[in-house]
Enzyme design. Structure first.
Site, PDB file in Angstrom:
ATOM      1  CB  CYS A  86      43.691  37.382  34.766  1.00 56.55           C
ATOM      2  SG  CYS A  86      44.865  39.022  34.764  1.00 56.55           S
ATOM      3  CG  HIS A 203      39.231  38.999  33.966  1.00 59.75           C
ATOM      4  ND1 HIS A 203      39.553  38.462  35.176  1.00 59.75           N
ATOM      5  CD2 HIS A 203      40.144  39.703  33.556  1.00 59.75           C
ATOM      6  CE1 HIS A 203      40.948  38.868  35.490  1.00 59.75           C
ATOM      7  NE2 HIS A 203      41.261  39.567  34.643  1.00 59.75           N
ATOM      8  CD  GLU A 205      37.004  36.437  36.129  1.00 60.74           C
ATOM      9  OE1 GLU A 205      36.962  35.986  34.910  1.00 60.74           O
ATOM     10  OE2 GLU A 205      37.923  36.783  36.693  1.00 60.74           O
TER      11      GLU A 205
END
Lengths: 229, 81
Positions: A86, A203, A205
């Site tokens: 990002c 994302h 994560e």
């Protein structure tokens, strides 16, 4: 494997990335401070999501001049693995470590959603735990994720297999309606031509625990951990 | 010396802000308006021995930070005032 996650002023997802790597995936991960130049022996450097320097001027434009980015650039030049998520992707583009740029979403709206992605090239350190054509469901949350690059650059990216992820619909088609931000050629993630630097808007994560909506993000981290071994 | 820097989205790059502003202007009745581009305007003070040197510094400032050559064009004026 040793990971370093960089905290810039305004980074939001540095601790989430650290959590995913260290607490969920059992990796040896530590935070790195943007004002330091040392990478702490990291074998993979992660530039996390957020709003470094308040997104002033352009997203990532100021963070790219942080002291640590000099080390990141030489680390990348030596073949070190760098992952930008990002805002980290935006910083890598601003730093010319990745081609192209990320601009305001076509809709002008901030998008916060799950998207379907198709793995376009699985023969890279970032995607090797997946297979070509595999679908990954990951969250996105950004206002400026519209990937743009000149036409000849896009052609080269295609030819060299540098487009690693595309936004697709549930059937795996890169349809315009499945493109959340207007990115050219539905590009969600690109690598450099040496395949040691990778940036993506989604994302991984935030997708490592079933309780939080899915574990597809593990594929990216597991690919990297496997590649460095 | 005072410099004025104008940064605009490069031609051919989708400018959703410009398009939204254009739509708003048209709905206000300004039908003659077209090709609206929304950019950035920066002013800065620069200490330089000559106008030419100030211009050369401002050009570098634009190339290195104020504009992203992938997506933006820039122009500037230096006022020796």
């Amino acid at each position: 494997m040793k990971w370093g996650v960089v905290s810039f002023p305004g980074s939001l997802d540095d601790r989430d990335a650290l959590w995913a790597l260290r607490d969920v995936l059992g990796q040896d991960a530590a935070l790195l401070w943007h004002k330091d130049e040392a990478l702490g022996g990291a074998e993979c450097v992660v530039l996390p999501g957020g709003f470094s320097y308040g997104d002033y001027l352009r997203c990532g434009a100021i963070a790219r001049f942080s002291p640590i980015m000099k080390s990141v650039a030489s680390f990348a030049a030596d073949g070190g693995l760098v992952l930008g998520i990002c805002n980290g992707f935006q910083i890598l583009c601003e730093a010319h470590l990745l081609p192209g740029a990320l601009t305001r979403n076509r809709s002008l709206a901030f998008v916060c959603d799950f998207v379907n992605l198709r793995v376009e090239n699985a023969a890279t350190p970032f995607t090797r735990a997946a297979h070509r054509g595999e679908m990954l469901r990951l969250p996105i949350k950004h206002g400026e994720g519209c990937y743009v690059a000149p036409e000849d650059e896009l052609r080269q990216l295609e030819e060299r297999g540098q487009i690693l992820l595309r936004y697709v619909d549930e059937r795996g088609e890169a349809a315009d309606a499945a493109n959340p931000n207007g990115s050219m050629r539905s590009i969600a993630g690109v690598a450099n031509d040496r395949f040691n630097v990778f940036g993506l808007m989604p994302h991984p994560e935030h997708a490592v625990e079933a309780m939080l909506g899915g574990v597809a993000g593990r594929k990216i981290f597991e690919s990297i951990a496997g590649a460095a071994r | 010396m005072r410099a004025k820097v104008f940064v605009t989205p490069r031609k051919g790059i989708l400018d959703p802000q410009g398009r939204a502003v254009e739509g708003a202007l048209k709905s206000l009745g300004f039908g003659a308006v077209g090709d609206v581009r929304v950019g950035r305007f920066v002013t800065l003070e620069i200490d330089a021995p000559s106008r030419a040197e100030a211009e050369s510094a401002v050009r570098q400032i634009c190339e290195r930070l104020l504009a992203n050559p992938n997506i933006e064009d820039f122009s500037f004026e230096v006022d020796p005032g």
